[in-house]
Structure formats: C-alpha cells, structure tokens
Design an enzyme around this catalytic site. Structure first.
Site, PDB file in Angstrom:
ATOM      1  CG  ASN A   1      44.429  32.074 -56.986  1.00  0.00           C
ATOM      2  OD1 ASN A   1      44.351  31.005 -55.997  1.00  0.00           O
ATOM      3  ND2 ASN A   1      45.294  32.806 -56.700  1.00  0.00           N
TER       4      ASN A   1
ATOM      5  NE  ARG B   1      48.670  30.666 -55.836  1.00  0.00           N
ATOM      6  CZ  ARG B   1      48.643  31.172 -54.493  1.00  0.00           C
ATOM      7  NH1 ARG B   1      47.194  31.553 -54.302  1.00  0.00           N
ATOM      8  NH2 ARG B   1      49.554  31.464 -53.755  1.00  0.00           N
TER       9      ARG B   1
ATOM     10  CG  HIS C   1      55.158  34.298 -52.195  1.00  0.00           C
ATOM     11  ND1 HIS C   1      55.383  34.792 -51.309  1.00  0.00           N
ATOM     12  CD2 HIS C   1      53.800  34.570 -52.347  1.00  0.00           C
ATOM     13  CE1 HIS C   1      54.469  35.298 -50.464  1.00  0.00           C
ATOM     14  NE2 HIS C   1      53.441  35.248 -51.054  1.00  0.00           N
TER      15      HIS C   1
ATOM     16  NE  ARG D   1      50.560  34.106 -44.294  1.00  0.00           N
ATOM     17  CZ  ARG D   1      50.810  33.775 -45.536  1.00  0.00           C
ATOM     18  NH1 ARG D   1      51.735  33.177 -45.780  1.00  0.00           N
ATOM     19  NH2 ARG D   1      49.898  34.289 -46.487  1.00  0.00           N
TER      20      ARG D   1
ATOM     21  CD  GLU E   1      51.629  36.056 -57.679  1.00  0.00           C
ATOM     22  OE1 GLU E   1      51.156  36.961 -57.328  1.00  0.00           O
ATOM     23  OE2 GLU E   1      51.999  35.157 -56.963  1.00  0.00           O
TER      24      GLU E   1
END
Ligand code: AMP
Length: 403
Positions: free
Chosen positions: A9, A86, A175, A234, A389
């Site tokens: 990733n 990813r 996600h 965020r 993940e």
C-alpha cells in the site's frame, strides 16, 4: 510452504507492506511494516516479524524503489508468489481486482484526476515493484471496485447529465476492501446468503456501507473520500455552497478550502484538541467541552447515516462496526445506537464494553438469548469485526491469479 502474497500500500512518502501466508487466521501476526518519510533524511523502515519482534532501520533519502529493495531483503526465508497492490481509485472501469499489465496501468493513470493524491503514489509503488519483482504476477485491488454494484439512484448526483457522461462525476465510494471483508466474514459467521448489513468503517477515515446479498448498494463516501461522515480531520458533508461562500466572503483560494476541509476539520476542527478519538473520549470524560461537542456531532451524523443506509436494504439484518474507532470505542458505539431507538437495535452493555482490542463478536442482546430462543428475538444483530484489508487484498490477489 506458506505461498505468501506480498501486499503493498503505497502513499506519496510511505509504503505499508504485509506478507500474507496462504492458511492463517485473520489476525495472526504477520511479517509486516511501514517505510515512512521517504525521500527525506529521516526515512525509516519499521518491521514486525511473525514472532511479534519489532525493528527499525534508518534508510536516509530512500525513495520508493530503494525502500522496496530494503523490504525485499527482510522478507524472511519464503519469498512471495505474487504481489497485491492497494489502488485507491479504479473509476468505473474496474468492478473487481485485476492482474496488472500495460492496459491496466493506462486506466489507473487516466483515473488520476479523480484521485490526484492517491493514484500517482499507488502507481509509483507498482512501477518500483514491477522493476524489482519482474517475474512475479501483480494484481491491483481497488478501494472503489466493491461499490460498482451500487444502483444509479445511489451513485448519481442530481447534476446535469453531461457531468456524469463526459466528466465521470458520480459517487464512487471508498474503503471497499474493508466493507467487503467484514460483511463477507459476518455472512460466514451467521450463515445464509440473504443478509442485509450496514457496515461502519470508523478509523481516521470513516464511511458506512449498505450490503445486500454480498453486494454494495450504497455508501457514504462519494466522488472523493471527503463526502459523508465526520472523520479525524475531514469535514464530511457540508453545504455544497460552502466553497462559494468562503471565496466570496473571505477570499479563500480553492487550495485553502481544500486544506481546511481535508486536514483541519472533522474531530480536530470541532474539538480544537485532537483528531484522535482516544484523546477525545478521555478529554470528554474530564469535561472538555470541545471534545464533548466533537463526539456528539460524530455520533449524531453516524446515526443519521446508518438510518439513511437502511433505505438501500430490502432486509436489514444488522450493523457491523470496524476500524480503529469501531473496534475499540465502546462508548461511541453505545452513544450512536442510543440515537436510533426506532431500529430494533438492543445493545448488550456488558458485551459491548468487552468487545475491544481485536475481539470479534456479537454485542446485541439476542446473542445470549437462550430463554426466549434466538428465533423469538426481534432485534437486529450488532457485530464488532476487526477489519483485515491486507488479508482481503491477498485473498483477491490469489483469486484473480487462480493461486
Ligand atoms: P484506523 O485508521 O482504523 O487505524 O483508526 C484510527 C483511529 O482509531 C484513531 O483516530 C483512534 O482515535 C481510534 N482508536 C483506536 N483505539 C481507540 C480506542 N481504544 N478508543 C477510541 N478510539 C480509538
């Protein structure tokens, strides 16, 4: 032979990796690590081995390729049989993971305007691994792919048609790997293939997702990962006219507004204290007003989103909490569910308190309803499932390559 998959990733100045063997339990310790501050004198490689031992090596000025070379030296005795990357944005072209070739790289490059920060970093990582592991098959696993099953009523914005057909403006969702893993895993635990779940991935980034019969039907993030819930830094949803208002009244540039909404808002902006939910729950317990407000807004907006997601499901079997906050913050789970009194969500307070630090299980009152019998229980299921993940990327990589 464990026939491991190397999962990578890449961020703009970091690389996360994990070596995922073929047959191990989801949360068994894996050889994994993080190379950070790449391209600077402080570049550092942190590695955890299968026995849980941690080491750090300085790799000053290392770029992505130099860091991957260092990682390669420390993969242990058994080298990977394939690599899973990813990739954040696959646009509409990729509805599932794909083996990387020139045509795939071209589409990832073309999708860069939709993820200007993430896709170039992912491409940098792929480029470096293609050079270093030229003989190994490599697969791209997209954050957006799982959500490509959303119907138009969920993915279209109410904007002129041209903006969608010519400029690809629509809701994509992110996600996907996490939502896919936790819902598939819960399906396996519960049995049956007619389940409707709402999963809440609550980490630094947060999103909800409605999943019916294994397919994403709606999700809270949109064109970018800024839409939806309150997150660490965020803002999530704001009035669409906010940009115009700030430019007109304060003269702010697009870059300034982008920075504010992505880096200075959310839990951090509301609390004026921290983006870390641990700090905020502790501060709120001590009466910090900003922390209390941040938690109130976070939970209220999350509850709103869970209620909204239920519209996408023909059957609402239950809710799944995951991500750092979802897996650990019992108080946030309880506070959010208390805002949904009409939804048949009966939390078992004791089970909720105990389901932390990697524990997996059901936390609704029906989970231990032996007197009435589980069939007489009218509530919906509530689960905490630690996300995986990396494991999901490795599984999808094996599946694409038939390994
Ligand atoms: P992630 O992005 O999934 O690693 O999640 C990171 C977030 O999880 C951080 O913002 C932490 O605030 C939160 N987190 C981790 N552990 C706890 C905890 N015990 N209580 C509350 N929040 C936690």
């Amino acid at each position: 032979m464990s026939r491991p998959i190397l999962v990578i990733n890449c961020g703009s100045s970091s690389i996360k990796f994990a070596l995922v063997p073929e047959h191990v339990a989801a949360h068994q310790v894996r050889r994994s690590g993080l190379a950070e501050n790449l391209g600077t004198p402080e570049a550092l490689l942190n590695i955890t081995t299968e026995d849980g031992k941690k080491t750090s090596v300085a790799i000053p000025h290392a770029d992505h390729q130099a860091a991957l070379t260092e990682i390669l030296k420390r993969l242990g005795d058994e080298l990977p049989i394939a690599i899973g990357h990813r990739v954040v944005h696959g646009g509409e072209k990729f509805t599932h993971a794909v083996q990387i070739d020139e045509s795939v790289l071209k589409v990832i490059r073309e999708t860069t305007p939709l993820a200007p920060l993430h896709n170039p970093a992912n491409l940098q990582g792929i480029d470096a691994t293609l050079k270093l592991f030229a003989d190994l098959p490599q697969v791209a696993v997209f954050d957006t792919a799982f959500h490509q099953t959303m119907p138009p009523q969920a993915f279209r914005y109410a904007l002129p048609e041209d903006l969608y057909s010519k400029h690809h403006i629509r809701r994509y969702g992110f996600h996907g790997t996490s939502h896919a893993y936790v819902t598939q895993h819960t399906d396996q635990l519960v049995g049956g293939d007619n389940n409707g779940w709402i999963s809440a991935h609550l980490g630094n980034g947060c999103s909800t997702c409605a999943v019916w019969q294994g397919k994403s039907m709606d999700t809270s993030m949109g064109l970018t990962p800024l839409e939806g819930l309150v997150m660490g830094t965020r803002s999530g949803n704001v009035d669409p006219s906010l940009h115009i208002h700030l430019t007109r009244t304060l003269g702010w540039s697009l870059e300034e507004i982008d920075q504010i909404l992505n880096k200075k808002s959310g839990l951090l902006g509301l609390s004026g204290l921290s983006n870390d939910m641990r700090t905020l729950t502790e501060a709120a317990a001590d009466g910090h007003r900003g922390a209390e407000l941040a938690i109130d807004v976070f939970c209220y907006r999350l509850a709103q989103s869970l209620a909204a997601m239920s519209c996408a499901l023909p059957v609402f079997t239950g809710i799944i909490f995951t991500g750092g906050i979802g897996e650990n913050a019992a108080v946030i789970r309880a506070k959010t569910l208390a805002l949904l009194p009409h939804f048949g969500l009966y939390l078992d307070a004791d089970k909720n308190q105990k389901m932390i630090r990697g524990a997996e299980g059901r936390i609704d009152q029906g989970a231990n309803d032996t007197e009435l019998g589980i069939n007489a229980y009218l509530g919906r299921q509530i689960w905490v499932i630690p996300t995986d993940e990396e494991g999901q990327i490795a599984r999808e990589t094996r599946s694409v390559l038939g390994l």
